[in-house]
Design a protein around this motif. Sequence first.
Motif, short mmCIF file in Angstrom:
data_model
loop_
_atom_site.label_atom_id
_atom_site.label_comp_id
_atom_site.label_asym_id
_atom_site.label_seq_id
_atom_site.Cartn_x
_atom_site.Cartn_y
_atom_site.Cartn_z
N ASN A 136 0.82 -1.22 0.00
CA ASN A 136 0.00 0.00 0.00
C ASN A 136 0.84 1.26 0.00
O ASN A 136 0.30 2.36 -0.08
N HIS A 137 2.16 1.14 0.18
CA HIS A 137 3.01 2.35 0.17
C HIS A 137 3.29 2.77 -1.27
O HIS A 137 3.06 1.99 -2.21
N ARG A 138 3.83 3.94 -1.39
CA ARG A 138 4.17 4.44 -2.72
C ARG A 138 5.54 5.10 -2.67
O ARG A 138 5.69 6.27 -3.02
N CYS A 139 6.53 4.37 -2.19
CA CYS A 139 7.89 4.93 -2.11
C CYS A 139 8.30 5.37 -3.52
O CYS A 139 8.10 4.61 -4.48
N THR A 140 8.89 6.56 -3.61
CA THR A 140 9.07 7.13 -4.95
C THR A 140 10.14 6.42 -5.78
O THR A 140 10.20 6.59 -6.98
N PHE A 141 11.00 5.61 -5.11
CA PHE A 141 12.06 4.92 -5.87
C PHE A 141 11.62 3.54 -6.32
O PHE A 141 12.39 2.80 -6.93
N CYS A 142 10.38 3.16 -6.02
CA CYS A 142 9.98 1.76 -6.16
C CYS A 142 8.81 1.60 -7.12
O CYS A 142 7.88 2.40 -7.11
N ILE A 143 8.86 0.56 -7.94
CA ILE A 143 7.74 0.32 -8.86
C ILE A 143 6.97 -0.95 -8.48
O ILE A 143 6.12 -1.41 -9.23
N ILE A 144 7.30 -1.49 -7.31
CA ILE A 144 6.64 -2.75 -6.93
C ILE A 144 5.12 -2.61 -6.85
O ILE A 144 4.40 -3.47 -7.38
N PRO A 145 4.58 -1.53 -6.25
CA PRO A 145 3.11 -1.45 -6.23
C PRO A 145 2.51 -1.44 -7.64
O PRO A 145 1.44 -2.00 -7.86
N VAL A 152 10.01 -5.68 7.74
CA VAL A 152 9.09 -5.19 8.76
C VAL A 152 9.23 -3.68 8.87
O VAL A 152 10.32 -3.18 9.17
N TYR A 153 8.16 -2.96 8.63
CA TYR A 153 8.15 -1.50 8.82
C TYR A 153 8.09 -1.19 10.31
O TYR A 153 7.37 -1.89 11.04
N PRO A 154 8.76 -0.17 10.80
CA PRO A 154 8.73 0.09 12.25
C PRO A 154 7.43 0.74 12.72
O PRO A 154 7.43 1.81 13.33
N LYS A 179 8.94 9.50 0.09
CA LYS A 179 7.57 9.20 0.53
C LYS A 179 7.56 8.04 1.52
O LYS A 179 6.79 7.08 1.40
N ARG A 180 8.46 8.12 2.50
CA ARG A 180 8.48 7.12 3.56
C ARG A 180 8.25 7.85 4.88
O ARG A 180 8.50 9.04 4.98
N PRO A 181 7.76 7.13 5.91
CA PRO A 181 7.51 7.81 7.19
C PRO A 181 8.76 8.53 7.66
O PRO A 181 9.86 7.98 7.60
S1 SF4 Z 1 9.90 0.05 -1.25
FE1 SF4 Z 1 8.72 -1.53 -0.20
S2 SF4 Z 1 7.31 -0.35 1.07
FE2 SF4 Z 1 8.03 1.05 -0.50
S3 SF4 Z 1 6.53 0.90 -2.19
FE3 SF4 Z 1 8.19 -0.53 -2.61
S4 SF4 Z 1 7.46 -2.48 -1.81
FE4 SF4 Z 1 6.22 -0.88 -0.84
#
Ligand code: SF4
Length: 441
Positions: free
Chosen positions: A150-159, A237-239, A275-277
């Motif tokens: 459910n996250h949308r980290c800006t460096f990641c395309i996994i979602p 695991v996210y903190p 876009k991370r906590p």
């Molecule tokens: S880096 Fe991890 S937490 Fe962030 S969007 Fe990608 S899969 Fe999700």
Amino acid sequence: MSAEDPKVGFVSLGCPKALVDSERILTQLRTEGYEISSTYDGADLVVVNTCGFIDSAKAESLQAIQEALEENGKVIVTGCMGADESEIREIHPDVLSVSGPQQYEQVVGAVHEYLPPKKDHDPFVDLVPPQGIKLTPRHYSYLKISEGCNHRCTFCIIPSLRGDLDSRPVGNVMDEAQRLVDAGVKELLVVSQDTSAYGVDLKYKLGFWQGRPMKTRLKELCQALGELGVWVRLHYVYPYPSVDDIIPLMAEGLVVPYLDVPLQHAHPEVLKMMKRPGAIDKTLERINKWREICPDIVIRSTFIVGFPGETEEHFEYLLDFLRKARLDRVGCFTYSPVDGAPANDLPGAVPEEVKEERLARFMEVQAQISAEKLQEKIGKEMDVIIDLVGADGSIGRTKGDAPEIDGEVHLLDQTDFQPGDVVRVRITDADEHDLWAETID
Ligand code: SF4
């Protein structure tokens, strides 16, 4: 098996989550009577499970497809990189089929189309092991509890590749875990994109396992997994505050005292750009609290240096965080743009040589911390799980070390074990990565 059994070659690339996908596809194919071939020329066709996480992984995937095409000719592509079919077809137009991650039916369907299954196959006679096909050694296994994020980290395309969080029903996860343990697995490595979020999408729905009601939530899952009597290790695991509930289970010995918490950075501005906590002070507080509850806890993390917009001041802040947090195991990567990731459009790209220089400084600080932490273990007694037994000794891991990414424990001249045995040792020596030990009678 007979000479006519259809034979599938399989190339599995990418992360532990992709490995779990490969295992599922292989289990399904074996159930249907396909033989798995370990060579290209012994196979009737080849499935390549690709990784599309970063550019180097994509290049490796494209290379693997090319090799399979040259050596065999009939190639089915699946996995993360398959989410963008055109990218693959542009370079390798001759592949038979392309499907994305977790598209098990499509992959198996494509295999049926190009290599029909044996007609007289009887799944009750031609046995598949009840735990399915494992690509990891028999004594440990990955256990995937959810897909997507459910996250949308800006460096990641996994979602965009894997979609939003989709938690597996708790009863299914437990059934799989029980089958693995029954088959001899001694260590379960819980994986997902965001393990602490398990069940959020299902509103922690009440499920059942062996007639017992169980919430679809990490705490309840950890409790039940811990009761299976094997090592249970948590990755990614996210903190979140909810993780505080898991630490007492580690102190009680139900879950190994190990947390893999990918923090990625420490400076609030960089975390915001990612876009991370951003409340890193809270993270530090939380880590200290975890250590109070479970003093043996080993914390692993990963970081990115050279993210667009990272200044020298941001980076110094990160080094300062490292010195304060004194994490046990740390991986670090220089930022590399991933096609389709929003971070590519951020201003302030950091030059390659600056990234490399920051990586070296980061690793220097952490190497010293890791070495000091391992030195503190000398003289201590601990349990070690044996991974490898050779002619000159054995290699194992403590509860604080995950396979393939962390350190090893060397037991010189001790060969009287089987992989998966858990032995009690005293630590005799350490360098900045590994430990040496002797067994205690
Ligand atoms: S880096 Fe991890 S937490 Fe962030 S969007 Fe990608 S899969 Fe999700």
